[in-house]
Design an enzyme around this catalytic site. Structure first.
Site, PDB file in Angstrom:
ATOM      1  N   GLU A 112      -9.157   9.530   5.332  1.00 15.70           N
ATOM      2  CA  GLU A 112      -9.330   8.075   5.282  1.00 15.70           C
ATOM      3  C   GLU A 112     -10.355   7.657   4.237  1.00 15.70           C
ATOM      4  OE1 GLU A 112      -7.590   5.691   6.942  1.00 15.70           O
ATOM      5  OE2 GLU A 112      -6.337   7.394   7.501  1.00 15.70           O
TER       6      GLU A 112
ATOM      7  N   GLU B  52       0.852  -1.191   0.000  1.00 17.19           N
ATOM      8  CA  GLU B  52       0.000   0.000   0.000  1.00 17.19           C
ATOM      9  C   GLU B  52       0.883   1.235   0.000  1.00 17.19           C
ATOM     10  OE1 GLU B  52      -2.767   0.466   3.188  1.00 17.19           O
ATOM     11  OE2 GLU B  52      -3.785  -1.452   2.850  1.00 17.19           O
TER      12      GLU B  52
ATOM     13  N   LYS C 159     -15.082   4.250   5.738  1.00 16.95           N
ATOM     14  CA  LYS C 159     -13.874   4.230   6.558  1.00 16.95           C
ATOM     15  C   LYS C 159     -14.025   5.225   7.717  1.00 16.95           C
ATOM     16  CE  LYS C 159     -10.875   1.373   4.563  1.00 16.95           C
ATOM     17  NZ  LYS C 159      -9.666   1.869   3.927  1.00 16.95           N
TER      18      LYS C 159
ATOM     19  N   GLU D 151     -13.623   5.388  -0.192  1.00 16.92           N
ATOM     20  CA  GLU D 151     -14.389   4.456   0.637  1.00 16.92           C
ATOM     21  C   GLU D 151     -15.048   5.224   1.776  1.00 16.92           C
ATOM     22  OE1 GLU D 151     -12.405   0.390   1.032  1.00 16.92           O
ATOM     23  OE2 GLU D 151     -10.701   1.670   0.475  1.00 16.92           O
TER      24      GLU D 151
END
Length: 506
Positions: free
Chosen positions: A328, A264, A322, A319
């Protein structure tokens, strides 16, 4: 017979040499903690459209695994931390999991890695790290039983918090409080030739200490260098410094053969008030473009120059489920409606992104067309052409023999016509002309003779004798290609007892 064997050997060597010309691999993380995401089947189409060949998922969802079947995409699947206890306690649990959740999709779905746990040392509430190595061993045993232990590598992902010290890189050291977990884990990786998987985010270093860390340094844009006083090595970006800190930490424990894989990395496009200076589309564009170029050109790091490294960009989608700060939820390359947050060239060949800060995908005007880029390689053009005529649902009849767009019979001409057809079918949006960097928008009608390029409204315009681009750039430069061919010729001449080449020419 001997001469045939020598020829086969020489051809195999050529393929090996040509393969060495390509750099590290760049993939993308496909997280699903969001509402209104596209179906897995549509996600696969999106991934193929953007020439993404490597994908990481965080579980083993059956619909996702099935969607990746019959594609060339190589998949990294994960055993979530919530499964670690059960996986570590019983071999039969893992055998059953492999039989029911993985093998039904393999090898149609190209699974190449299984990550057992994710950043387990950070999951102190569940004491996850204590279960990782036994679970990894059980997964490997299950793979051995079915003869897949060499085809599917087993590892686990960690965060940079595994280090107690990361600067200077040569002083990199693992946190001693994780010794109970680290040594057996590293012994497992070394014995099975599995990579050390790490999630690296220079973004956080800048966000948390903007007065002490240069933004240019974390974005690969610094003109100055940071020196490691112990080695004299110069670092122009934080990513390399963090990777080398890990290599030095591994060497300090005498694990010198383990390769590092970055599972990542990335940059958010939006953040909370304390993150506004760092989180932006422009910074995300710059970081991800530069990291991809850094990887595919095999630049390596100061301590490991030229070392190939595989990197996964986080993440495919924003997303919204999250938790935490706003950043985030804003790491995605795409919104759930599949429009681009910004456009990323995964080949690393083009200049990079053009950010779309408004979050919408701009539509082309009625006088816009899409053709093959002069910078695209034949391999990229062919891959994009095959995709467009297949999953992309483009009617490619016009480029078949005796049809109006067959001549000139060149890859770039055929690709240009097909790219434009797909582009116009999809509302002439910027993303519809991406093709992984192989497509480019133009304002001049490329129609010629009886080969008519449609526009967004489906209107046809008369040809102006403008032809498509006449050539495409190879992924190798002329000098590089010549050098590899000469090397092959030398090998063949040696094998067949010929002496027509001077080794000094190489």
């Amino acid at each position: 017979m001997a001469r045939d064997f020598k020829l086969i050997f020489a051809i195999s060597l050529l393929l090996l040499l040509l393969d060495c010309c390509y750099g590290g691999k760049v993939g993308v993380c496909y997280g699903r903690s969001a509402d209104d995401l596209p179906t897995p089947a549509k996600v696969v189409q999106l991934i193929q459209q953007h020439n993404i060949k490597y994908v990481r998922i965080y579980d083993y969802n059956s619909q996702v695994l099935k969607a990746f079947g019959n594609t060339s995409i190589e998949l990294m699947i994960g055993v979530p931390n919530s499964d670690l206890n059960a996986f570590s306690q019983s071999q039969s649990n893992v055998d059953t999991w492999l039989k029911n959740s993985v093998l039904p999709y393999y090898p149609t779905t190209k699974i190449i890695y299984i990550t057992v746990g994710a950043e387990s040392t950070d999951d102190t509430h569940n004491n996850a790290s204590s279960f990782v190595v036994p679970a990894m061993q059980n997964v490997l045993t299950s793979l051995r039983k079915v003869g897949l232990s060499r085809r599917i590598k087993v590892s686990t992902t960690l965060s940079l918090g595994i280090l107690s010290r990361s600067f200077p890189p040569s002083a990199g050291a693992f946190n001693s409080s994780y010794a109970y977990f680290l040594r057996p884990m590293l012994e497992f990786l070394a014995e099975n030739k599995s990579p050390f998987m790490i999630d690296l985010y220079p973004y956080y270093a800048y966000r948390d200490s903007p007065n002490n860390v240069s933004l240019d340094y974390v974005l690969f844009e610094s003109s100055s260098e940071v020196i490691d006083p112990n080695t004299g090595l110069l670092y122009k970006n934080m990513f390399d410094a963090q990777v080398d800190a890990l290599y030095y930490a591994l060497m300090a424990l005498n694990f010198k053969t383990i390769k590092i894989m970055v599972t990542e990395t990335g940059w958010p496009t939006k953040g909370s008030p304390k993150e506004k200076a760092a989180a932006s589309p422009d910074n995300a564009e710059m970081y991800n473009s530069n990291i991809i170029r850094h990887v595919v050109t095999n630049q390596g790091t100061p301590a490991k120059p030229g070392e190939e490294m595989n990197v996964y960009i986080f993440s495919l989608f924003n997303e919204n489920r999250k938790l935490g700060l706003d950043s985030e939820r804003n790491w995605g390359l795409f919104y759930p409606d599949q429009t681009s947050v910004y456009q990323l060239d995964f080949t690393g060949k083009n200049s990079g992104f053009h950010s779309n800060s408004s979050g919408t995908n701009s539509s082309g005007s009625s006088n816009s067309w899409c053709i093959a880029s002069s910078k695209a390689s034949e391999r990229d053009l062919k891959g994009a052409l095959d995709w467009a005529c297949g999953p992309g649902n483009v009617d490619c009849t016009a480029i078949q023999p005796s049809q109006p767009c067959f001549q000139p019979d060149t890859l770039v001409s055929h690709a240009s016509f097909v790219f434009n057809s797909y582009f116009q079918q999809n509302r002439a949006t910027d993303v519809a002309c991406s093709f992984g960097g192989a497509g480019v928008k133009v304002n001049k009608d490329p129609s010629y003779d009886k080969c008519i390029y449609t526009t967004a409204g489906g209107n046809k315009t008369k040809a102006t004798n403008a032809t498509a681009l006449t050539s495409s750039a190879s992924s190798l430069s002329g000098n590089e290609l010549t050098r590899w061919i000469l090397k092959l010729c030398l090998v063949i001449s040696l094998l067949f007892g010929l002496q027509t080449l001077n080794p000094q020419a190489l």
